[in-house]
Design a protein around this motif. Structure first.
Motif, PDB file in Angstrom:
ATOM      1  N   UNK A 131       0.908  -1.347   0.190  1.00  0.00           N
ATOM      2  CA  UNK A 131      -0.187  -0.155  -0.122  1.00  0.00           C
ATOM      3  C   UNK A 131       0.761   1.271  -0.173  1.00  0.00           C
ATOM      4  N   UNK A 132       0.438   2.132  -0.855  1.00  0.00           N
ATOM      5  CA  UNK A 132       1.271   3.457  -0.627  1.00  0.00           C
ATOM      6  C   UNK A 132       0.164   4.092   0.219  1.00  0.00           C
ATOM      7  N   UNK A 266       5.019  -2.921  -4.530  1.00  0.00           N
ATOM      8  CA  UNK A 266       5.232  -1.563  -4.289  1.00  0.00           C
ATOM      9  C   UNK A 266       4.467  -0.514  -5.467  1.00  0.00           C
ATOM     10  N   UNK A 267       4.661   0.626  -5.465  1.00  0.00           N
ATOM     11  CA  UNK A 267       3.972   1.557  -6.369  1.00  0.00           C
ATOM     12  C   UNK A 267       4.975   1.882  -7.250  1.00  0.00           C
ATOM     13  N   UNK A 268       4.672   1.234  -8.469  1.00  0.00           N
ATOM     14  CA  UNK A 268       5.803   1.366  -9.860  1.00  0.00           C
ATOM     15  C   UNK A 268       5.395   2.631 -10.589  1.00  0.00           C
ATOM     16  N   UNK A 269       4.235   3.210 -10.189  1.00  0.00           N
ATOM     17  CA  UNK A 269       3.866   4.393 -10.979  1.00  0.00           C
ATOM     18  C   UNK A 269       3.955   4.364 -12.399  1.00  0.00           C
ATOM     19  N   UNK A 270       3.345   2.989 -12.972  1.00  0.00           N
ATOM     20  CA  UNK A 270       3.249   2.522 -14.188  1.00  0.00           C
ATOM     21  C   UNK A 270       2.567   1.407 -14.126  1.00  0.00           C
ATOM     22  N   UNK A 271       1.953   0.697 -15.242  1.00  0.00           N
ATOM     23  CA  UNK A 271       0.829  -0.486 -15.588  1.00  0.00           C
ATOM     24  C   UNK A 271       1.824  -1.670 -16.138  1.00  0.00           C
ATOM     25  N   UNK A 272       1.456  -2.802 -16.079  1.00  0.00           N
ATOM     26  CA  UNK A 272       2.203  -3.961 -16.848  1.00  0.00           C
ATOM     27  C   UNK A 272       2.346  -3.751 -18.501  1.00  0.00           C
ATOM     28  N   UNK A 285       6.313 -12.135 -13.003  1.00  0.00           N
ATOM     29  CA  UNK A 285       4.897 -12.120 -13.135  1.00  0.00           C
ATOM     30  C   UNK A 285       3.666 -11.234 -12.312  1.00  0.00           C
ATOM     31  N   UNK A 286       2.776 -10.664 -12.974  1.00  0.00           N
ATOM     32  CA  UNK A 286       1.942  -9.931 -12.024  1.00  0.00           C
ATOM     33  C   UNK A 286       1.110 -10.780 -11.449  1.00  0.00           C
ATOM     34  N   UNK A 287       0.885 -10.986 -10.093  1.00  0.00           N
ATOM     35  CA  UNK A 287      -0.056 -11.824  -9.679  1.00  0.00           C
ATOM     36  C   UNK A 287      -1.606 -11.567 -10.128  1.00  0.00           C
ATOM     37  N   UNK A 309      -0.119   0.196  -8.754  1.00  0.00           N
ATOM     38  CA  UNK A 309       0.489  -0.541  -7.617  1.00  0.00           C
ATOM     39  C   UNK A 309       0.477  -2.146  -7.985  1.00  0.00           C
ATOM     40  N   UNK A 310       1.729  -2.568  -7.590  1.00  0.00           N
ATOM     41  CA  UNK A 310       2.014  -3.877  -8.281  1.00  0.00           C
ATOM     42  C   UNK A 310       2.520  -4.857  -7.145  1.00  0.00           C
ATOM     43  N   UNK A 311       2.062  -6.174  -7.302  1.00  0.00           N
ATOM     44  CA  UNK A 311       2.690  -7.333  -6.630  1.00  0.00           C
ATOM     45  C   UNK A 311       3.222  -8.238  -7.818  1.00  0.00           C
ATOM     46  N   UNK A 312       4.521  -8.530  -7.832  1.00  0.00           N
ATOM     47  CA  UNK A 312       5.015  -9.155  -8.966  1.00  0.00           C
ATOM     48  C   UNK A 312       5.846 -10.273  -8.169  1.00  0.00           C
TER      49      UNK A 312
END
Length: 340
Positions: A131-132, A266-272, A285-287, A309-312
């Motif tokens: 979470x950011x 984390x918050x990658x400030x970008x999408x997959x 891999x993106x969960x 925001x990503x969990x990879x």
């Protein structure tokens, strides 16, 4: 003997026209219209343009205002133009426009249709959340309690202001006996952690870290990162150069990780879809993509439009991925469950 026949309509009633008759009449009017294929050429061109954007988005150059990355960030939202073009096609009574509309529909479903289904499964060895929390969060204690209430075994937080770190530590201490804060990012764990250190992502201050979590099923490497923010400016376009450089540095650090099981929270400030994050996304891999239900948009919390925001993961199997209820942050927290 007097017999009554059902065909007697002496009451003067008239049967309503069959639905099939109405559709047949509409079809006849359309087929009799000689301009049905000539009208709507502009609408058809719009459908073709949307289709080409989805197919060739990787060829849109980033040299001018990072236009390619901007398009890729909001690529799924091209679907909003499809119902609009459908209505306009009927209004214009244009067969050309309606047939051309099949192109973006088919391509969009091919690219994003898999995200519409629920791919989550049961079971799992480890639940993680990230979470950011927003540096200006008015209720850090309440936010910490909400995220901890997810039942996650490992929690990563970003955008931690120094003055509020003790509040987060106090709120999470009962559930997570092990934690570390590096700069503005932190990790809380139910299991022992070791080999914790900051990760240099070329920002001049610490916004990324790495640690080893000793889960019951074995050791895992966990990276927590908050990449630089991006801005959309009229004169400069999509200003993301600093984020892109940080993504390259983060990707290099993950590529050199000696442990086989790796998490990035984390918050990658970008999408997959954003090609500028390839240094990270190409090796993990993106969960949400593997085991989520829907797009899992996380920002902005008031009306989520993108999953930044990503969990990879690498070396583990995602089983489920979801967004958590909103806190007082401008981001939604997200969680995932995996099999180690």
């Amino acid at each position: 003997m007097v017999q009554a026949y059902g065909a007697d309509t002496g009451n003067g009633s008239v049967e309503p026209p069959h639905t099939g008759t109405r559709f047949r009449g509409l079809r006849e009017r359309w087929t009799a219209d000689r301009g049905i294929w000539r009208r709507g050429i502009l609408l058809a061109a719009c459908s073709v343009f949307i289709t080409l954007l989805m197919i060739f988005h990787a060829q849109i150059p980033n040299t001018i205002g990072n236009l390619g990355s901007l398009t890729e960030t909001f690529l799924p939202w091209l679907a909003v133009f499809i119902p609009l073009l459908l209505v306009l096609g009927f209004v214009r009574r244009s067969a050309t426009a309606l047939v051309a509309l099949l192109l973006p529909v088919v391509v969009w479903l091919n690219v994003f249709g898999g995200l519409l289904t629920d791919k989550s499964g049961a079971g799992g060895d480890l639940t993680v959340a990230t979470h950011n929390v927003n540096a200006d969060n008015p209720d850090p204690a309440g936010t910490a309690e909400q995220v901890a209430g997810s039942g996650a075994d490992v929690v990563a937080l970003q955008e931690l202001p120094g003055g509020q770190v003790p509040t987060y530590e106090k709120s999470l201490a009962a559930r997570y006996p092990y934690h570390s804060v590096q700069g503005t990012v932190g990790l809380w764990s139910k299991y022992p952690i070791s080999d914790t250190r900051p990760v240099d992502i070329k920002m001049g201050w610490t916004r990324a870290m790495r640690t080893t979590v000793a889960a019951p099923e074995g050791k895992i490497a966990v990276y927590v990162a908050h990449l630089p923010s991006v801005r959309v400016k009229v004169k400069a376009g999509f200003t993301a150069n600093q984020r892109d450089n940080s993504a390259d540095a983060l990707g290099e650090a993950i590529a050199g990780e000696p442990l086989g099981r790796v998490f990035l929270l984390g918050d990658l400030n970008g999408t997959m879809n954003d090609r500028s994050l390839n240094a990270v996304t190409s090796q993990m891999r993106s969960t949400q993509g593997a085991a989520g239900d829907g797009f899992g948009f996380s920002w902005p919390a008031s009306f989520p439009m993108a999953r930044i925001d990503q969990i990879m993961v690498k070396g583990v199997e995602p089983l489920s991925s979801w967004t958590l209820p909103a806190t007082d942050s401008d981001h939604l927290p997200i969680a995932a469950r995996v099999e180690l």
